[in-house]
Every structure is written in C-alpha cells, then in structure tokens.
Motif scaffolding. Structure first.
Motif, mmCIF file in Angstrom:
data_model
loop_
_atom_site.group_PDB
_atom_site.id
_atom_site.type_symbol
_atom_site.label_atom_id
_atom_site.label_comp_id
_atom_site.label_asym_id
_atom_site.label_seq_id
_atom_site.Cartn_x
_atom_site.Cartn_y
_atom_site.Cartn_z
ATOM 1 N N SER A 1 0.834 -1.214 0.000
ATOM 2 C CA SER A 1 0.000 0.000 0.000
ATOM 3 C C SER A 1 0.866 1.260 0.000
ATOM 4 C CB SER A 1 -0.913 -0.007 1.230
ATOM 5 O OG SER A 1 -0.113 0.007 2.399
ATOM 6 N N ALA B 1 6.124 6.675 -9.692
ATOM 7 C CA ALA B 1 4.812 6.851 -9.072
ATOM 8 C C ALA B 1 4.235 8.209 -9.486
ATOM 9 C CB ALA B 1 4.965 6.781 -7.561
ATOM 10 N N PHE C 1 3.889 3.518 -4.885
ATOM 11 C CA PHE C 1 3.628 2.998 -6.227
ATOM 12 C C PHE C 1 2.215 2.434 -6.298
ATOM 13 C CE2 PHE C 1 3.864 0.214 -9.861
ATOM 14 C CZ PHE C 1 4.625 0.956 -10.746
ATOM 15 N N SER D 1 -2.849 -5.213 1.951
ATOM 16 C CA SER D 1 -1.831 -4.718 2.871
ATOM 17 C C SER D 1 -1.621 -5.740 3.974
ATOM 18 C CB SER D 1 -2.301 -3.382 3.448
ATOM 19 O OG SER D 1 -1.479 -3.012 4.521
HETATM 20 P P1 NAP Z 1 6.914 1.948 -0.504
HETATM 21 O O1 NAP Z 1 6.204 3.267 -0.592
HETATM 22 O O2 NAP Z 1 7.928 1.771 0.551
HETATM 23 O O3 NAP Z 1 5.807 0.825 -0.343
HETATM 24 C C1 NAP Z 1 6.142 -0.522 -0.225
HETATM 25 C C2 NAP Z 1 5.011 -1.259 0.417
HETATM 26 O O4 NAP Z 1 5.455 -2.583 0.645
HETATM 27 C C3 NAP Z 1 4.664 -0.722 1.796
HETATM 28 O O5 NAP Z 1 3.692 0.289 1.729
HETATM 29 C C4 NAP Z 1 4.141 -1.940 2.517
HETATM 30 O O6 NAP Z 1 2.747 -2.072 2.342
HETATM 31 C C5 NAP Z 1 4.834 -3.059 1.805
HETATM 32 N N1 NAP Z 1 5.895 -3.544 2.686
HETATM 33 C C6 NAP Z 1 6.790 -2.861 3.382
HETATM 34 N N2 NAP Z 1 7.577 -3.682 4.119
HETATM 35 C C7 NAP Z 1 7.154 -4.915 3.860
HETATM 36 C C8 NAP Z 1 7.567 -6.191 4.313
HETATM 37 N N3 NAP Z 1 8.546 -6.333 5.188
HETATM 38 N N4 NAP Z 1 6.920 -7.233 3.828
HETATM 39 C C9 NAP Z 1 5.925 -7.106 2.954
HETATM 40 N N5 NAP Z 1 5.491 -5.922 2.499
HETATM 41 C C10 NAP Z 1 6.102 -4.835 2.943
HETATM 42 O O7 NAP Z 1 7.602 1.618 -1.875
HETATM 43 P P2 NAP Z 1 7.119 1.994 -3.340
HETATM 44 O O8 NAP Z 1 7.742 3.268 -3.721
HETATM 45 O O9 NAP Z 1 5.639 1.905 -3.454
HETATM 46 O O10 NAP Z 1 7.805 0.857 -4.213
HETATM 47 C C11 NAP Z 1 7.249 -0.435 -4.300
HETATM 48 C C12 NAP Z 1 7.878 -1.175 -5.468
HETATM 49 O O11 NAP Z 1 7.616 -0.416 -6.647
HETATM 50 C C13 NAP Z 1 9.406 -1.314 -5.360
HETATM 51 O O12 NAP Z 1 9.784 -2.577 -5.810
HETATM 52 C C14 NAP Z 1 9.915 -0.245 -6.276
HETATM 53 O O13 NAP Z 1 11.171 -0.592 -6.866
HETATM 54 C C15 NAP Z 1 8.846 -0.215 -7.351
HETATM 55 N N6 NAP Z 1 8.788 1.068 -8.053
HETATM 56 C C16 NAP Z 1 8.532 2.205 -7.368
HETATM 57 C C17 NAP Z 1 8.490 3.416 -8.058
HETATM 58 C C18 NAP Z 1 8.191 4.719 -7.356
HETATM 59 O O14 NAP Z 1 8.231 5.775 -8.000
HETATM 60 N N7 NAP Z 1 7.868 4.712 -6.080
HETATM 61 C C19 NAP Z 1 8.709 3.444 -9.455
HETATM 62 C C20 NAP Z 1 8.966 2.253 -10.121
HETATM 63 C C21 NAP Z 1 8.992 1.056 -9.410
HETATM 64 P P3 NAP Z 1 1.841 -2.655 3.536
HETATM 65 O O15 NAP Z 1 2.374 -2.113 4.830
HETATM 66 O O16 NAP Z 1 0.493 -2.157 3.238
HETATM 67 O O17 NAP Z 1 1.953 -4.131 3.476
#
Ligand code: NAP
Length: 495
Positions: free
Chosen positions: A46, A161, A49, A68
C-alpha cells in the motif's frame, strides 16, 4: 470499455462508488463480490507505487483491490474511491487475474504464504534493481522462482509513481514488458495500453535484467560524445590561452586576460562545433573504406567503429549546441565594454591621422561572405537537429531521412568550412599569424573537416560509388564468396 458498455465517465461515477468488497467484511474466507464493470486488478503493498497505480487504474475503468499486511494502518482517504483495501490474501483472491507486487524485492519472500492463492494468476513485478551489473538474476526471475505456479511479467518499473499519477491519458511513455508466458504478457501489454502507455514487448523474462537496470542508467548514449566535445573544448581553449594570453604575457608583458571569459570561449566554440560535425561524418567514410577494402559488408566493423557510428546523432546535436552558443556569443560581442573602447580608440586614431574614409572593399566582401555562410550553415544544422527528433524523423521515409542527414549534413559541413575559410581570408599566409610558431586556431579546426570533405569527394568517384553500392546490396568480392556463388565466366564481378 467496449462499445456495448456505458461510457467511461458514467461507469466511473456509478461503479466507483460501489464498493468492490464490503468494507466491513473482515473475514478472510468470505468470497469477494464480483461487481459489474472493468476487471478487478489486485495490488500487494500500500505504498507510493501502489497508490499511484490504483489512481491510474481506477481512472482507466478498472476496479482495484489493494492488499496490505495491516489494512487498518493505512490512512483513510489515501486511496481513491472505488479502491478496496484488504488483507494481502483477500486482495489476491479478489483479483480476477492480474496481481501487482508493489513491494520491495527484499520482501518478496514474505509473500510465499500466498503461493497457492496466486497459482494461475499473472504476477506483475514492478521493482527496480539497486545497482548496475550487480546481479546474476533479476528480481523478476527470483519472483518467478518463488511463485512457480504463477506467470510472472516484468512491467511498469520504468514509470515513476509521480508519472503514473500525471493524468489518466497523459502517458506517451514507453513501458518495456517481458515474460516467459506469452498470454500473460499479452494481457499486461493490453492493460498498459489502456492505462495510456506505449508498451514494448522486449521478450522473455531474462530481458528483465536489462529492464530493471534501465531507470538507473544516466544518459547511456551521451557519455562518449559529451566527453569528446568537452575534451575538444579544453584543447582549443587551452591552445588559444597559450597562444594569445600566456606567451604574450611572459614574452612582452601584454595583458590579454580580459579575453578569457568571452572572446576565447567564442573562439573555441566554433572550432569545437566544426570538428564535432566532421566527427559525425568521419565514421561513415571509415566504414565505406573498410567495406571497399574488404569487398564485403558481411564482416563486422570493429567495436570502436560500431560505437562511433551509433553516436553520430549525439555528436551532431552537440555540434549544433556549440554552433548555437557561438551565434549567441557573437551577437553579444558588440555589447562588450572592450568593444566600445576599441571602437573609440580606432576612431580617435583615425581622426588624428586625418583619415576620412576607412572603407576597405575587400574586408566588406570578406565579412559579408563569412557571415552569410555561417548563417546558412547554422540554419541547415538547425534543420538536421529538428529532424533528429523522433517525432519528426519518424514522419520521414528512408530516402527523405538519408537526404536530410547525409545530403544536408554535408551541405552544413561545407558551409561551415567556407564560413571558417572566409573568416581566415588571407590571414593564414601572413607571418604574424604564427606567433611563437603556433598556427591560428581556425587552421587547426579546418584539418578534420577538410579531410572528411575530400574523402567524400573521392568516394563519389563513379568507380568507387558503384562498387560500394554493389557491396551494400550484398555483392562480395571473389575471396569472400563460396564456390557456388561465384560469377559465371565473363561476368565482371570483382573490379
Ligand atoms: P513503498 O512506498 O515503501 O511501499 C512498499 C510497500 O510494501 C509498503 O507500503 C508496505 O505495504 C509493503 N511492505 C513494506 N515492508 C514490507 C515487508 N517487510 N513485507 C511485505 N510488504 C512490505 O515503496 P514503493 O515506492 O511503493 O515501491 C514499491 C515497489 O515499486 C518497489 O519494488 C519499487 O522498486 C517499485 N517502483 C517504485 C516506483 C516509485 O516511484 N515509487 C517506481 C517504479 C517502481 P503494507 O504495509 O500495506 O503491506
């Protein structure tokens, strides 16, 4: 949304208010209601991204269920209306076929409990790698190993994102997509198109190693050309500094340091522009000479030549930038304080000497000719730069593109050489042009362009052109041909 369905807006207004899942239904085992409308897409995680993707999906007519670890911790209103927030397992169950893994790859192993529920579904990996050339297997390949019963597709990692949120139909960006399962890949390609992106099928999952590295690359094709341009600038600027400032200062105590910020930059820039433009056409000549010498086009060029040929567009654009800066600097020359002092001093000397008319017909012709050639050369160079833009270049057929890039390119080079020659005029033949035995800079800058132009003229000789054309159409000289492809007796194959 197909034509038989309601218009998108109506769907969004009515259906997005309808909860996908009963928000007060906390039992994991309770089946998720299937609502009419777009397909349900699942997103695990959640974070940023997930939120941006869900906004884009909802705006494109999809239903979204976000999974989540602890839905109660996700702030209210973080996700748009129409997005259901559930546990990870419920989200996977609720998704019809496609589930995005929007968590960092370090946490993939925490999802293995969902293996059975994800079986038969399309699992989209959106992650990026943290460093270049550092991994044997990509994140997507590791995910595929963890979930052997799901089809893993790599996609959307190149989209930030922020870009995902930038308007529902704002995306003209390319999204590379790869997978070992062609049906699943086709499904994600279709989904990507509906989100307003331009999907590019880059093959099997092994391509994900490159796809994951793509966001980390820093102008990969520009490094060499920028370095060459910078080194050329350093060379010409340094040469001018030694010849016009340092040696006169050491030798006669002359203070020419005021030339450093503007005049000398404006002397180095056109030299760099001219040499860089010659470097655009030199590898083409080298390739032609190699093919003529080898008598075949089926032998690979050496790596350095291949790389050079692939960087011609960048070199051309850098040449255009330098020429553009030279134009701006030249226009500003008259604004310098030094220019007005020089003019006043010259006028005073002339008055003192009683000279009434300082008109020199030859100098008038010289300045008009070199300015005119410079303006024309810059105009043609600007045309080349415009056609190198993909949106313009794609609108040209092959012949038009070759005419512009090769024909007009050589025209720009010729005009730039003429501009420099008219600028130099007869100066190269005067002894004072060689202080400390150092030739004027414009002479140095002319060497490579003249070599290229002479080389092009030589290659335009009919005997060489016809042989080169034959080679480029697949003809090979006798020493390269297999016996069955030898010309029949009397056929004048090898010249
Ligand atoms: P983020 O904001 O940190 O979100 C990651 C989510 O993963 C958290 O909200 C959490 O959701 C879940 N999470 C965290 N720790 C965890 C754990 N120990 N076990 C299982 N789930 C866990 O990161 P993000 O920016 O959305 O990025 C997510 C993915 O998208 C990454 O692989 C990143 O490389 C890729 N990506 C991101 C972007 C960008 O612009 N942000 C662009 C391209 C690709 P819950 O607490 O709800 O479970």
């Amino acid at each position: 949304i197909c034509s038989s369905c309601r218009p998108l807006q109506a769907v969004m207004q009515v259906d997005m208010k309808t909860p996908l899942l009963a928000s007060s239904a906390p039992h994991v085992s309770e089946p998720l209601p299937r609502c009419p409308g777009g397909p349900v897409i699942g997103i695990i995680g959640s974070g940023d991204f997930s939120r941006s993707l869900s906004i884009r999906l909802v705006a494109s007519g999809f239903r979204v269920v976000v999974g989540s670890r602890d839905p109660s911790r996700v702030p209210r209103g973080l996700f748009p209306d129409g997005v259901e927030l559930r546990s990870q397992g419920e989200a996977v169950d609720g998704a019809e076929r496609v589930v995005f893994a929007a968590v960092y790859p370090e946490h993939y192993h925490t999802l293995v409990g969902l293996r059975e529920r994800l079986a038969g579904k399309v699992l989209v990996d959106v992650s990026n790698t943290a460093r270049l050339n550092g991994v044997e297997r990509s994140n997507a390949e590791k995910l595929a190993e963890l979930f052997p019963q799901s089809s893993v597709v790599k996609a959307f990692n190149v989209v930030s994102a922020w870009a995902l949120q930038g308007g529902a139909r704002d995306g003209s960006r390319q999204v590379p997509i790869c997978s070992d399962c062609s049906d699943s890949k086709a499904e994600v390609l279709q989904l990507s198109r509906r989100l307003g992106f331009s999907p590019v099928d880059v093959g099997g999952l092994c391509a994900s190693r490159e796809v994951e590295e793509a966001p980390l690359l820093l102008f990969p094709s520009w490094g060499g050309p920028v370095l060459v341009t910078f080194l050329l600038f350093l060379f010409f600027y340094g040469y001018s500094f030694i010849r016009r400032v340092l040696l006169p200062f050491i030798d006669k105590g002359e203070n020419n340091f005021n030339r450093l910020p503007l005049v000398m930059v404006n002397e180095a820039l056109p030299a760099v522009a001219l040499v860089t433009l010659a470097l655009v056409y030199l590898p083409g000549l080298a390739a032609a000479v190699l093919q003529l010498g080898r008598g075949t086009k089926y032998e690979r060029f050496p790596g350095w030549l291949d790389g050079w040929l692939c960087r011609r567009k960048q070199l051309g654009l850098l040449s255009f930038v330098c020429a553009g800066l030279h134009v701006l600097y030249s226009l500003c020359l008259a604004l310098r304080r030094a220019a007005s002092y020089t003019l006043l001093n010259a006028a005073y000397r002339q008055v003192k000497a009683g000279v009434e008319n300082s008109w020199v017909e030859q100098q008038v012709w010289r300045s008009d000719l070199y300015l005119s050639c410079g303006i024309l050369g810059f105009g043609v160079l600007a045309l080349l730069a415009v056609t190198s833009l993909p949106s313009v270049g794609n609108a040209l057929n092959w012949r038009e593109f070759t005419f512009v890039q090769s024909g007009l390119g050589y025209a720009a080079l010729t005009l730039s050489v003429m501009h420099t020659l008219f600028f130099g005029w007869d100066f190269a033949f005067l002894p004072e042009a060689y202080p400390y035995f150092l030739p004027p800079m414009f002479l140095l800058a002319l060497v490579l362009p003249c070599v290229v132009l002479v080389g092009r003229l030589v290659l335009a000789l009919p005997c060489l052109t016809s042989r080169l054309t034959k080679i480029r159409r697949g003809w090979e000289s006798a020493r390269h041909r297999r016996p069955e492809n030898l010309d029949p007796p009397g056929h004048c194959g090898d010249v």
